[in-house]
Every structure is written in structure tokens, then in C-alpha cells.
Write a protein that holds these residues in place. Structure first.
Motif, PDB file in Angstrom:
ATOM      1  N   ALA A  25      27.566 -20.302  -9.242  1.00 54.99           N
ATOM      2  CA  ALA A  25      27.655 -19.145  -8.350  1.00 54.99           C
ATOM      3  C   ALA A  25      28.173 -17.925  -9.093  1.00 54.99           C
ATOM      4  O   ALA A  25      27.723 -16.793  -8.883  1.00 54.99           O
ATOM      5  CB  ALA A  25      28.568 -19.471  -7.157  1.00 54.99           C
ATOM      6  N   SER A  26      29.128 -18.155  -9.990  1.00 52.02           N
ATOM      7  CA  SER A  26      29.682 -17.050 -10.763  1.00 52.02           C
ATOM      8  C   SER A  26      28.630 -16.431 -11.682  1.00 52.02           C
ATOM      9  O   SER A  26      28.572 -15.212 -11.851  1.00 52.02           O
ATOM     10  CB  SER A  26      30.875 -17.557 -11.579  1.00 52.02           C
ATOM     11  OG  SER A  26      31.380 -16.552 -12.418  1.00 52.02           O
ATOM     12  N   ARG A  27      27.780 -17.274 -12.268  1.00 51.66           N
ATOM     13  CA  ARG A  27      26.751 -16.749 -13.162  1.00 51.66           C
ATOM     14  C   ARG A  27      25.666 -15.995 -12.409  1.00 51.66           C
ATOM     15  O   ARG A  27      25.045 -15.072 -12.930  1.00 51.66           O
ATOM     16  CB  ARG A  27      26.126 -17.906 -13.957  1.00 51.66           C
ATOM     17  CG  ARG A  27      27.050 -18.455 -15.043  1.00 51.66           C
ATOM     18  CD  ARG A  27      26.280 -19.339 -15.999  1.00 51.66           C
ATOM     19  NE  ARG A  27      25.810 -20.573 -15.342  1.00 51.66           N
ATOM     20  CZ  ARG A  27      26.493 -21.706 -15.326  1.00 51.66           C
ATOM     21  NH1 ARG A  27      27.684 -21.762 -15.915  1.00 51.66           N
ATOM     22  NH2 ARG A  27      26.000 -22.769 -14.744  1.00 51.66           N
ATOM     23  N   ARG A  28      25.404 -16.379 -11.142  1.00 49.98           N
ATOM     24  CA  ARG A  28      24.366 -15.705 -10.351  1.00 49.98           C
ATOM     25  C   ARG A  28      24.828 -14.383  -9.779  1.00 49.98           C
ATOM     26  O   ARG A  28      24.036 -13.494  -9.485  1.00 49.98           O
ATOM     27  CB  ARG A  28      23.901 -16.618  -9.199  1.00 49.98           C
ATOM     28  CG  ARG A  28      23.046 -17.806  -9.646  1.00 49.98           C
ATOM     29  CD  ARG A  28      22.329 -18.403  -8.459  1.00 49.98           C
ATOM     30  NE  ARG A  28      23.278 -18.870  -7.444  1.00 49.98           N
ATOM     31  CZ  ARG A  28      23.743 -20.105  -7.365  1.00 49.98           C
ATOM     32  NH1 ARG A  28      23.379 -21.002  -8.265  1.00 49.98           N
ATOM     33  NH2 ARG A  28      24.588 -20.464  -6.413  1.00 49.98           N
ATOM     34  N   SER A  29      26.132 -14.219  -9.529  1.00 46.21           N
ATOM     35  CA  SER A  29      26.622 -13.001  -8.883  1.00 46.21           C
ATOM     36  C   SER A  29      26.533 -11.832  -9.861  1.00 46.21           C
ATOM     37  O   SER A  29      26.760 -11.996 -11.058  1.00 46.21           O
ATOM     38  CB  SER A  29      28.073 -13.187  -8.437  1.00 46.21           C
ATOM     39  OG  SER A  29      28.897 -13.433  -9.553  1.00 46.21           O
ATOM     40  N   PRO A  30      26.150 -10.615  -9.349  1.00 41.94           N
ATOM     41  CA  PRO A  30      26.049  -9.425 -10.220  1.00 41.94           C
ATOM     42  C   PRO A  30      27.415  -9.049 -10.783  1.00 41.94           C
ATOM     43  O   PRO A  30      28.428  -9.192 -10.118  1.00 41.94           O
ATOM     44  CB  PRO A  30      25.521  -8.348  -9.290  1.00 41.94           C
ATOM     45  CG  PRO A  30      25.940  -8.792  -7.917  1.00 41.94           C
ATOM     46  CD  PRO A  30      25.856 -10.283  -7.915  1.00 41.94           C
ATOM     47  N   SER A  31      27.385  -8.547 -11.997  1.00 39.39           N
ATOM     48  CA  SER A  31      28.644  -8.129 -12.625  1.00 39.39           C
ATOM     49  C   SER A  31      29.190  -6.902 -11.947  1.00 39.39           C
ATOM     50  O   SER A  31      28.442  -5.997 -11.549  1.00 39.39           O
ATOM     51  CB  SER A  31      28.421  -7.854 -14.119  1.00 39.39           C
ATOM     52  OG  SER A  31      27.965  -9.009 -14.767  1.00 39.39           O
TER      53      SER A  31
END
Length: 287
Positions: A276-282
Motif C-alpha cells: 500500500a505504501s508503494r502504491r500511494s503517491p509521494s
């Protein structure tokens, strides 16, 4: 199997208990049965180590040359050294004499998951202390109740307590002591006190009978092992130990399975959070 198990206070007469193996059991058959138990004991110990719900305390008592060291060697040989503690109790040190008689023993009791073997134990304080008159009779007589309470305390904390008296004849002891004098590899065991204590054989017999008879309980049984034949001694100890551990196998397995489920759940949740962290926009950087 020929051995006597005492699980409640009663009068004990060692003269009525044979020191010899049963005549219908051969040395070869006993050794085969002993080696067949090794894998099972290893697995049971491994389950206990992982589950950390119980511990084991084995107490080995016997006259000089009864085979306590040999029993330790063979029992430990069937176990994983990880989590095994062997303690030999000799003459108390100055520090130990400045505490109550159970202090030096209790500090070596096993933690949950651990396996402790006592080569001699707190019973010396109602055996050699009694026979040699090292304390007044009123002192050692009070110790039976204190020992019983101590062992109940261990059992209440899920310690599996097994107490073994290695039962040999006077002639067998003499033969073993003389063999030590001939074998340079065993010369380090030579001690004139062994011969002096043979002169007090009957007094020690009475002391052992009282220790076994007064301190036997369901949670801390005494097992009198016919020990003239070392191969039979090893088999009795291994089989009685396996019998004491087997009833806990299912509980230990269930405990480990539950811990495995928790571990898998935690890893699954962690991996989901990582994805989920990798999919969320920075988040935009501050200017």
C-alpha cells in the motif's frame, strides 16, 4: 519394565526392590529400545523448548558409583544441548552455607522451555547431612516438609519433576570402586570418602528410604531404578522420561501452531502495508 514408582508418601524398603534387570530382557533388546527412544525424546524436548509452557527437572540420586554421571551422559546424548543445564552439587561453598539449604538448588531450577538435570540435589541435606550428623536431627527432620513444598512450587509453575534413585547392591558398588582404581581414565573419581561411606551402608539405606518415602508425590514422583546393569538403568530413565513428556505433546504442538498463525498473520499484514505504501503517491516536497 521392572522399576518402582512412588507417587505418595509410604514406607519404603529398598531390600524388597531388585537391583537387577528383568531376566526376560536382553542387553541387546534394551539397547535397541533405548536408541529407538532418542528421536522421540529429541522431538518432545524440541516442542517443549518452542512452546515455553513447561520445563523439566530430573534429579539423580544414588550411592557412590551408582552411575549418576553415566546416566547424565546417556540422557543428555538423546537431547539437544540447547536448553539443557546439568548441575552437580558437591560440598556446599561458604556462600551456600550462609543461605538456607534450598538456595543453591532453587537458583538452578529450569526456566520454561528448559531441561535441567541435577547430579545430586537438595536431598543431600536429608542424606549425608543426616548420616554424618552435620546438623541436629530436629533440623534435617523439618526439611522433608520444606522439600515437599519446594517441589510443589516447581510443579505449580509447570515444571515436570522426576526423581531417580539409582539402586545398586553393595557388591556392585565395591566392584565399580575397584575398577576405578585400575582405570587411569577414571582415576580422577577416586575419593577415600567413598570407601568410608561404605561403612555406613545401612545408615544411608535408612536415610534414602525416608527421603523416598516421605517426599514422593504425584507431581514429583520417585523412581527407584534397578541400576546394577547400566544398560537397563539407561532404558528405565529414557522410557520413564518419554512417558512423562508424551501427555504434553498435543498441547505443545497446538501452542506452536497458534504462534505460527500469529507470525504468518503479522507478516501478511506487514507485506500488505508495504504494498500500500508503494502504491500511494509521494507527498509533494516543500519549496
Amino acid at each position: 519394565m521392572r522399576f518402582h514408582r512412588f507417587t505418595a508418601p509410604r514406607k519404603v524398603k529398598l531390600a524388597a526392590i531388585s537391583e537387577e534387570p528383568p531376566p526376560d530382557l536382553s542387553k541387546g533388546e534394551a539397547k535397541d529400545r533405548f536408541h529407538a527412544l532418542n528421536d522421540e525424546l529429541f522431538d518432545l524436548q524440541d516442542l517443549m523448548w518452542g512452546a515455553r509452557t513447561h520445563s523439566v527437572l530430573m534429579i539423580l540420586q544414588g550411592r557412590d558409583a551408582a552411575g549418576k554421571d553415566g546416566a547424565v551422559k546417556h540422557v543428555v546424548g538423546a537431547l539437544n544441548p540447547r536448553g539443557v543445564l546439568v548441575t552437580s552439587f558437591g560440598v556446599p561453598t561458604q556462600e551456600e552455607r550462609e543461605h538456607d539449604f534450598l538456595w543453591r538448588v532453587h537458583r538452578h531450577a529450569p526456566r520454561l522451555g528448559e531441561f535441567a538435570i541435577f547430579n545430586r540435589s537438595h536431598y543431600e541435606d536429608v542424606l549425608v547431612v543426616r548420616v554424618k550428623g552435620l546438623v541436629p536431627a530436629r533440623v534435617w527432620k523439618e526439611r522433608y516438609a520444606l522439600i515437599d513444598a519446594f517441589e510443589r512450587t516447581l510443579a505449580a509453575a509447570n515444571c515436570i519433576v522426576l526423581k531417580y534413585f539409582l539402586h545398586i547392591t553393595r557388591d556392585e558398588q565395591k566392584e565399580r570402586l575397584l575398577e576405578r582404581e585400575k582405570d587411569p581414565n577414571n582415576a580422577w573419581k577416586l575419593n577415600v570418602e567413598d570407601w568410608k561411606e561404605r561403612e555406613m551402608w545401612d545408615d544411608f539405606t535408612e536415610a534414602y528410604e525416608d527421603a523416598i518415602g516421605k517426599c514422593a508425590s504425584r507431581d514429583a514422583p520417585w523412581i527407584v531404578v534397578p541400576a546394577n546393569a547400566k544398560w537397563y538403568r539407561n532404558l528405565v530413565i529414557a522410557e520413564s522420561l518419554a512417558a512423562a513428556l508424551r501427555p504434553h505433546r498435543k498441547e505443545w504442538r497446538e501452542t506452536l501452531d497458534q504462534e505460527g498463525k500469529i507470525g504468518r498473520r503479522d507478516i501478511k499484514e506487514w507485506r500488505a502495508a508495504q504494498r500500500a505504501s508503494r502504491r500511494s503517491p509521494s507527498a509533494p516536497r516543500a519549496k
